[in-house]
Design a protein around this motif. Structure first.
Motif, short mmCIF file in Angstrom:
data_model
loop_
_atom_site.label_atom_id
_atom_site.label_comp_id
_atom_site.label_asym_id
_atom_site.label_seq_id
_atom_site.Cartn_x
_atom_site.Cartn_y
_atom_site.Cartn_z
N MET A 1 0.92 -1.05 0.16
CA MET A 1 -0.20 -0.18 0.06
C MET A 1 0.88 1.14 0.07
SD MET A 1 -3.21 -0.97 2.39
CE MET A 1 -2.23 -0.22 3.94
N GLU A 2 0.56 2.24 -0.93
CA GLU A 2 1.33 3.49 -0.95
C GLU A 2 0.23 4.73 -0.72
OE1 GLU A 2 3.73 3.36 -4.28
OE2 GLU A 2 2.06 3.20 -5.55
N ILE A 3 0.76 5.68 -0.42
CA ILE A 3 -0.18 6.81 -0.27
C ILE A 3 -0.55 7.30 -1.82
CG2 ILE A 3 -0.63 9.41 0.25
CD1 ILE A 3 1.09 8.86 2.74
N ASP A 4 -1.98 7.48 -2.11
CA ASP A 4 -2.53 7.85 -3.15
C ASP A 4 -2.99 9.38 -3.33
OD1 ASP A 4 -3.40 6.95 -6.11
OD2 ASP A 4 -5.18 8.15 -5.14
N HIS A 5 -3.71 9.60 -2.22
CA HIS A 5 -4.19 10.91 -2.31
C HIS A 5 -5.06 11.21 -0.85
CE1 HIS A 5 -7.94 9.34 -3.68
NE2 HIS A 5 -8.52 10.27 -2.98
N LEU A 6 -5.08 12.67 -0.38
CA LEU A 6 -5.63 12.92 0.69
C LEU A 6 -6.95 13.47 0.64
CD1 LEU A 6 -2.49 14.71 2.47
CD2 LEU A 6 -3.08 12.19 2.69
N ALA A 7 -7.88 13.54 1.46
CA ALA A 7 -9.11 14.19 1.34
C ALA A 7 -9.52 15.07 2.27
CB ALA A 7 -10.23 12.93 1.35
N VAL A 8 -9.83 16.38 2.10
CA VAL A 8 -10.05 17.38 3.04
C VAL A 8 -11.65 17.71 2.94
CG1 VAL A 8 -10.15 19.74 3.86
CG2 VAL A 8 -7.76 18.51 3.31
N ALA A 9 -12.37 17.39 3.81
CA ALA A 9 -13.98 17.37 3.72
C ALA A 9 -14.56 18.75 4.56
CB ALA A 9 -14.59 16.17 4.38
N GLY A 10 -15.52 19.17 3.80
CA GLY A 10 -16.28 20.50 4.46
C GLY A 10 -17.77 20.06 4.16
N GLU A 11 -18.63 20.82 5.13
CA GLU A 11 -19.99 20.67 5.07
C GLU A 11 -20.36 21.27 3.70
OE1 GLU A 11 -22.69 21.74 8.30
OE2 GLU A 11 -20.84 22.12 9.43
N GLY B 1 -14.10 -2.45 4.21
CA GLY B 1 -15.18 -2.21 3.35
C GLY B 1 -15.33 -3.26 2.29
N ARG B 2 -16.16 -2.96 1.45
CA ARG B 2 -16.49 -3.89 0.09
C ARG B 2 -16.11 -2.88 -1.00
NH1 ARG B 2 -21.10 -2.12 -2.52
NH2 ARG B 2 -22.43 -0.86 -1.30
N ALA B 3 -15.49 -3.52 -2.03
CA ALA B 3 -15.24 -3.02 -3.35
C ALA B 3 -16.40 -2.54 -4.03
CB ALA B 3 -14.37 -3.90 -4.03
N VAL B 4 -16.30 -1.26 -4.29
CA VAL B 4 -17.23 -0.41 -4.98
C VAL B 4 -16.51 0.22 -6.37
CG1 VAL B 4 -19.01 1.51 -5.03
CG2 VAL B 4 -18.46 0.20 -2.99
N PRO B 5 -17.26 -0.18 -7.50
CA PRO B 5 -16.60 0.37 -8.65
C PRO B 5 -17.03 1.82 -9.04
CG PRO B 5 -18.51 -0.93 -9.20
CD PRO B 5 -18.46 -1.23 -7.73
N LEU B 6 -16.26 2.42 -9.64
CA LEU B 6 -16.63 4.20 -9.62
C LEU B 6 -15.91 4.61 -10.52
CD1 LEU B 6 -15.59 4.85 -5.71
CD2 LEU B 6 -17.87 5.26 -6.82
N GLU B 7 -16.58 5.86 -11.20
CA GLU B 7 -15.98 6.55 -12.27
C GLU B 7 -16.32 7.88 -12.50
OE1 GLU B 7 -19.33 5.97 -15.87
OE2 GLU B 7 -18.44 4.47 -15.25
N ASP C 1 -13.33 9.61 -17.73
CA ASP C 1 -12.69 8.82 -18.23
C ASP C 1 -11.75 7.81 -17.34
OD1 ASP C 1 -10.63 10.38 -18.09
OD2 ASP C 1 -9.33 9.90 -19.67
N LEU C 2 -11.84 8.47 -15.98
CA LEU C 2 -11.29 7.71 -14.95
C LEU C 2 -11.96 6.80 -14.51
CD1 LEU C 2 -10.01 11.05 -12.88
CD2 LEU C 2 -8.50 9.29 -13.99
N ARG C 3 -11.44 5.46 -14.23
CA ARG C 3 -12.24 4.17 -13.67
C ARG C 3 -11.43 3.58 -12.28
NH1 ARG C 3 -14.77 6.42 -16.78
NH2 ARG C 3 -15.82 5.48 -18.61
N TRP C 4 -12.07 3.26 -11.33
CA TRP C 4 -11.23 2.96 -10.17
C TRP C 4 -12.40 2.01 -9.32
CZ3 TRP C 4 -13.01 7.73 -10.46
CH2 TRP C 4 -13.83 8.48 -9.35
N ILE D 1 -7.78 2.00 -2.46
CA ILE D 1 -8.08 2.30 -3.90
C ILE D 1 -7.38 1.41 -4.76
CG2 ILE D 1 -6.80 4.34 -4.18
CD1 ILE D 1 -8.74 5.68 -5.77
N GLU D 2 -8.08 0.99 -5.70
CA GLU D 2 -7.38 0.47 -7.15
C GLU D 2 -7.78 1.17 -8.15
OE1 GLU D 2 -7.05 -3.77 -9.53
OE2 GLU D 2 -8.36 -3.68 -7.50
N TRP D 3 -6.97 1.61 -9.11
CA TRP D 3 -7.09 2.39 -10.34
C TRP D 3 -7.05 1.30 -11.20
CZ3 TRP D 3 -8.50 7.11 -10.48
CH2 TRP D 3 -8.40 7.99 -9.17
N GLU D 4 -8.09 1.36 -12.30
CA GLU D 4 -8.06 0.57 -13.34
C GLU D 4 -7.39 1.18 -14.61
OE1 GLU D 4 -12.11 -0.54 -13.82
OE2 GLU D 4 -12.22 -1.95 -12.04
#
Length: 202
Positions: free
Chosen positions: A1-11, A102-108, A111-114, A134-137
């Motif tokens: 596992m390696e860092i992919d990104h960070l998420a900053v959340a707000g309301e 958690g469970r694997a959820v396909p997302l897009e 043109d990004l798929r992961w 996360i796993e990028w496709e």
């Protein structure tokens, strides 16, 4: 596992953006919308393979019918560094080893798929400081598409009361000297090199 990104959340996305831009002194680039979870984001390059996102519930999106990722449904208070996301080569194997992810959820998006491991309740375990997987496709990835803002992640502090237990849980899978596990109230803080020097984002 390696860092992919960070998420900053707000309301709101505006609040998340303002938090990042005030802390780092840089402007974020356009992102997009995530139809699966009814969220939207803006992005900041942290190098060729890493980035940061400001993310929030999309007010124009229909309710997703499931809990949103990163615990966004229950987010209150000021914006903050909400999650760290680690890239894996085989998400199914990673989830088998770390089922609490958690469970694997396909997302897009465009043109990004992961695929991402998302807990049923939305919020990440270990009081939200467990990494999202996360796993990028394919070869498409957001980071190299972003303008270089001369920002780089120097360190990530993962705080948890039983920090040693969390470090032991992730240790066999994660090898990044920038990640430090510290005993304390659950939370995350990043040291990021910017054109104006190293800044702290929490």
């Amino acid at each position: 596992m390696e860092i992919d990104h960070l998420a900053v959340a707000g309301e709101t996305l505006e609040a998340a953006l303002a938090h990042v831009e005030a802390a780092l002194g840089v402007t974020l680039a356009e992102g997009g919308r995530h139809a699966r979870f009814g969220t939207w984001n803006r992005l900041l390059s942290l190098g060729e393979a890493e980035y940061l996102e400001a993310i929030a519930v999309d007010p124009e999106a229909a309710p997703p019918g499931v809990p949103r990722w990163f615990g966004l449904d229950a987010l209150t208070g000021g914006p903050r560094l909400q999650a760290w996301i680690v890239r894996v080569a085989d998400l199914d194997a990673a989830v088998a080893a770390l089922p609490e992810a958690g469970r694997a959820v396909p997302l897009e998006r465009g043109d990004l798929r992961w695929r991402m491991a998302v807990p049923e309740a939305g919020a990440l375990p270990w009081d939200g400081v467990f990494p999202a997987l996360i796993e990028w496709e394919g070869t498409a990835h957001p980071a190299p598409r972003l303008p270089d803002a001369a920002c780089r992640l120097e360190s990530l502090e993962v705080r948890y009361p039983a920090a040693e237990a969390l470090a032991a849980r992730l240790g066999p899978h994660l090898s990044d000297p920038r990640v430090r596990f510290v005993a304390g109230t659950p939370g995350l803080a990043a040291e990021i090199a910017t054109p104006a020097g190293t800044r702290r984002l929490a």
